[in-house]
Scaffold this motif. Structure first.
Motif, short mmCIF file in Angstrom:
data_model
loop_
_atom_site.label_atom_id
_atom_site.label_comp_id
_atom_site.label_asym_id
_atom_site.label_seq_id
_atom_site.Cartn_x
_atom_site.Cartn_y
_atom_site.Cartn_z
N LEU A 123 -5.50 6.84 15.21
CA LEU A 123 -6.21 8.04 15.00
C LEU A 123 -5.40 8.80 13.54
CD1 LEU A 123 -8.25 9.62 17.53
CD2 LEU A 123 -8.80 7.80 16.04
N ALA B 6 -4.04 4.32 11.27
CA ALA B 6 -5.34 3.85 10.55
C ALA B 6 -5.25 2.69 9.49
CB ALA B 6 -5.98 5.13 10.14
N LEU C 141 -15.69 4.02 11.73
CA LEU C 141 -15.19 3.54 10.18
C LEU C 141 -13.68 3.99 10.19
CD1 LEU C 141 -16.83 1.78 8.63
CD2 LEU C 141 -17.76 3.97 7.55
N GLY D 289 -10.49 4.67 8.31
CA GLY D 289 -10.09 5.06 7.04
C GLY D 289 -11.17 6.32 6.61
N PHE E 123 -22.80 10.30 7.23
CA PHE E 123 -21.33 10.84 6.91
C PHE E 123 -21.50 12.23 6.22
CE2 PHE E 123 -21.56 6.43 7.93
CZ PHE E 123 -20.51 6.02 8.59
N PHE F 289 4.04 3.76 5.91
CA PHE F 289 3.68 5.24 6.02
C PHE F 289 4.90 6.07 6.17
CE2 PHE F 289 -0.40 7.73 7.21
CZ PHE F 289 0.28 9.13 6.81
N1 ACO Z 1 -16.55 7.11 11.93
C1 ACO Z 1 -17.56 7.45 12.26
N2 ACO Z 1 -18.03 8.55 12.84
C2 ACO Z 1 -17.14 9.49 12.58
C3 ACO Z 1 -15.82 9.15 12.24
C4 ACO Z 1 -15.77 7.87 11.63
N3 ACO Z 1 -14.47 7.50 11.27
N4 ACO Z 1 -14.85 10.17 12.06
C5 ACO Z 1 -15.61 11.28 12.70
N5 ACO Z 1 -16.72 10.85 13.19
C6 ACO Z 1 -17.74 11.72 13.74
C7 ACO Z 1 -17.71 12.01 15.04
O1 ACO Z 1 -18.05 11.10 15.90
C8 ACO Z 1 -18.21 13.43 15.27
O2 ACO Z 1 -19.54 13.23 15.35
P1 ACO Z 1 -20.55 14.22 16.20
O3 ACO Z 1 -20.20 15.60 15.60
O4 ACO Z 1 -21.80 13.56 16.26
O5 ACO Z 1 -19.83 14.22 17.71
C9 ACO Z 1 -17.90 13.98 13.92
O6 ACO Z 1 -17.72 13.07 13.15
C10 ACO Z 1 -16.63 14.81 14.07
O7 ACO Z 1 -15.49 14.14 14.28
P2 ACO Z 1 -14.12 14.46 15.27
O8 ACO Z 1 -13.59 13.45 15.76
O9 ACO Z 1 -14.54 15.61 16.08
O10 ACO Z 1 -13.38 14.97 13.97
P3 ACO Z 1 -11.84 15.35 13.89
O11 ACO Z 1 -11.38 16.28 12.98
O12 ACO Z 1 -11.29 15.78 15.42
O13 ACO Z 1 -11.23 13.86 13.66
C11 ACO Z 1 -10.27 11.98 12.77
C12 ACO Z 1 -10.53 13.44 12.48
C13 ACO Z 1 -9.35 11.65 13.87
C14 ACO Z 1 -9.50 11.54 11.40
C15 ACO Z 1 -11.55 11.06 12.62
O14 ACO Z 1 -12.25 11.37 11.51
C16 ACO Z 1 -11.26 9.57 12.75
O15 ACO Z 1 -11.12 9.02 14.08
N6 ACO Z 1 -11.32 8.93 11.66
C17 ACO Z 1 -10.95 7.32 11.77
C18 ACO Z 1 -9.32 7.18 11.81
C19 ACO Z 1 -8.87 7.65 10.63
O16 ACO Z 1 -9.06 7.04 9.45
N7 ACO Z 1 -7.62 8.25 10.72
C20 ACO Z 1 -6.84 8.61 9.56
C21 ACO Z 1 -6.53 9.89 9.39
S1 ACO Z 1 -5.79 10.29 7.77
C22 ACO Z 1 -4.33 10.41 8.54
O17 ACO Z 1 -3.80 10.82 9.45
C23 ACO Z 1 -3.33 9.84 7.48
#
Ligand code: ACO
Length: 430
Positions: A264, A268, A302, A304, A354, A385
């Protein structure tokens, strides 16, 4: 005029000051909340909680702004080298020519690691994930530099510890890779610049020298700058909280590497390429994976996509997307995975699921494609990273120490059993 917020509780009105950041951000200072009211706040995941005041990085998730010490990420990526930006983050100002030379010379002087590190490395199975190896090797530096255990030493000594970690991390990272490949270790070459030296340690073999390709080392330089800091994210907060107990810089960075490892967060970038590969194998059925990501009964996300702070776009993702095209074109590589990534981005950006949730490609969506193009294996992506993020962690740790911040120790709301009578083992029913 001073602004306050009033909380009415227990028949009394309590005032808490509003404090202002330099970019117009406002925060409620609740440091006296428990004393005045007996209450604590709950904010799981710290979505609304500012843990510190910081002058290193400013970002505005709504407007997609990212600046380090006031300089835009675009300017820094296009006009500076990684070590220049590292200096900026750690010491607060961009260096002039002479300061940069001294900084670089000092780093170059310390690239070698103690020979006994090889013994520690030998103890790891070749299947060990390089992030675990890197975190352990960084922690092991405390054994080779025991004075670093005391973070209250003189400014010069602390600076020596900072220079050492920046100088040695590329060596440790490349050696973690060589261990994975069971190839002989390559020593640092101090005639090469920071990025070229790292690439040389990764790819040179006794049978042939690695030929430095400027397109590749420039792309790496750009990627490292783009990852250099991102204010109070999971790993930076970890570094600060570990350091707040007066643990050493090496121990704090080692913990930061562990925090970055998760999918997360920094992990990622590896997860993105694995996902794109899976989609490629599945007849490039992008729609199926978009549907899976939207399906709440499916754990799939998804990779990223999405960011805790950026809800409009991640400014780093734009720069990286262009860089990915440029690197692939310059190297004459046609990677079908880039086409899948672009297709996913296009569909997701027009899909209500999205859009409603503010989910956009983040920095890691395209970075893996560049890493692949320059020959970095997938399980080394998060290590890359970490290499980029190191100066940010150092700057965060240094700022926390200089501000003399107290030990990080959150509160909790207890929801377990209330006091009950002890049951002897032979009388227990479960
Ligand atoms: N794919 C599908 N749905 C998603 C995604 C995703 N990648 N990310 C968030 N959502 C949805 C959640 O299911 C939630 O939906 P809901 O409101 O219907 O329950 C909503 O969007 C909000 O998601 P949260 O997890 O509460 O958002 P949060 O801010 O806590 O999380 C995070 C952010 C961890 C980056 C999340 O978007 C994620 O898991 N992304 C995929 C992993 C990723 O790419 N991480 C890299 C981040 S950048 C970095 O660290 C350098």
């Amino acid at each position: 005029m001073d602004e306050n917020i009033e909380i009415s509780f227990g028949g009394r009105l309590h005032k808490f000051p509003i404090i202002n950041g330099t970019e117009g951000e406002k925060a409620i200072d609740i440091s006296s909340l428990r004393k005045k009211t007996g209450l604590i706040t709950i904010d799981t995941g710290f979505k609304n909680t500012g843990s510190t005041k910081s002058s290193i990085t400013f970002l505005n998730g709504e407007k997609g702004i990212l600046r380090h010490r006031g300089y835009s990420i675009d300017d820094l990526t296009n006009k500076s080298t990684f070590l220049e930006v590292a200096y900026l983050l750690i010491y607060g100002e961009l260096p002039n020519l002479s300061k940069l030379k001294t900084f670089k010379d000092n780093i170059t002087l310390h690239t070698l690691v103690h020979e006994d590190v090889k013994g520690i490395l030998d103890g790891f199975p070749s299947k060990a994930h390089p992030m675990g190896v890197l975190s352990s090797l960084v922690s092991s530096l405390t054994a080779f530099y025991p004075k670093s255990l005391d973070p209250n030493r003189s400014v010069e000594e602390i600076n020596g510890t900072i220079i050492r970690i920046i100088a040695k991390l590329p060596t440790l990272a490349a050696w973690a890779f060589k261990n994975r490949m069971r190839q002989p270790l390559v020593y640092p070459n101090n005639n090469l610049d920071y990025c070229s030296n790292f690439l040389n340690m990764m790819f040179s073999l006794p049978t042939h020298d690695y030929k430095i390709n400027k397109i590749v080392s420039n792309a790496l330089e750009k990627l490292l700058i783009l990852h250099i800091d991102h204010e109070q994210n999971c790993s930076a907060s970890t570094v600060r909280i570990v350091g707040s107990s007066h643990a050493s810089l090496y121990a704090s960075i080692s913990a930061g590497i562990a925090a970055l490892w998760g999918p997360l967060h920094g992990g990622a970038n590896q997860a993105v390429i694995e996902m794109l590969e899976e989609i490629k194998k599945d007849n490039c059925n992008v729609k199926k994976y978009i549907d899976k990501a939207k399906d709440k009964s499916d754990q799939f996300r998804l990779m990223g996509f999405g960011h805790r702070v950026y809800k409009n776009f991640d400014p780093r993702a734009r720069i990286i997307k262009d860089a990915a095209e440029e690197v692939l074109n310059s190297l004459g590589i046609n990677d079908p995975v880039l086409d899948i990534a672009k297709k996913i981005e296009k569909i997701a950006l027009t899909d209500q699921y999205f859009i409603e949730r503010g989910l956009y490609p983040n920095v890691d969506f395209y970075s893996g494609i560049i890493y692949r193009a320059i020959g970095i294996p997938t399980d080394m992506f998060t290590v890359m990273f970490a290499l980029g993020r190191l100066p940010g962690w150092v700057a965060q740790w240094k700022e926390m120490r200089e501000n003399n911040e107290p030990i990080g120790r959150p509160r909790q709301l207890y929801t377990g059993n209330i006091s009950r009578k002890y049951v002897p083992i032979n009388e227990r029913k479960n």
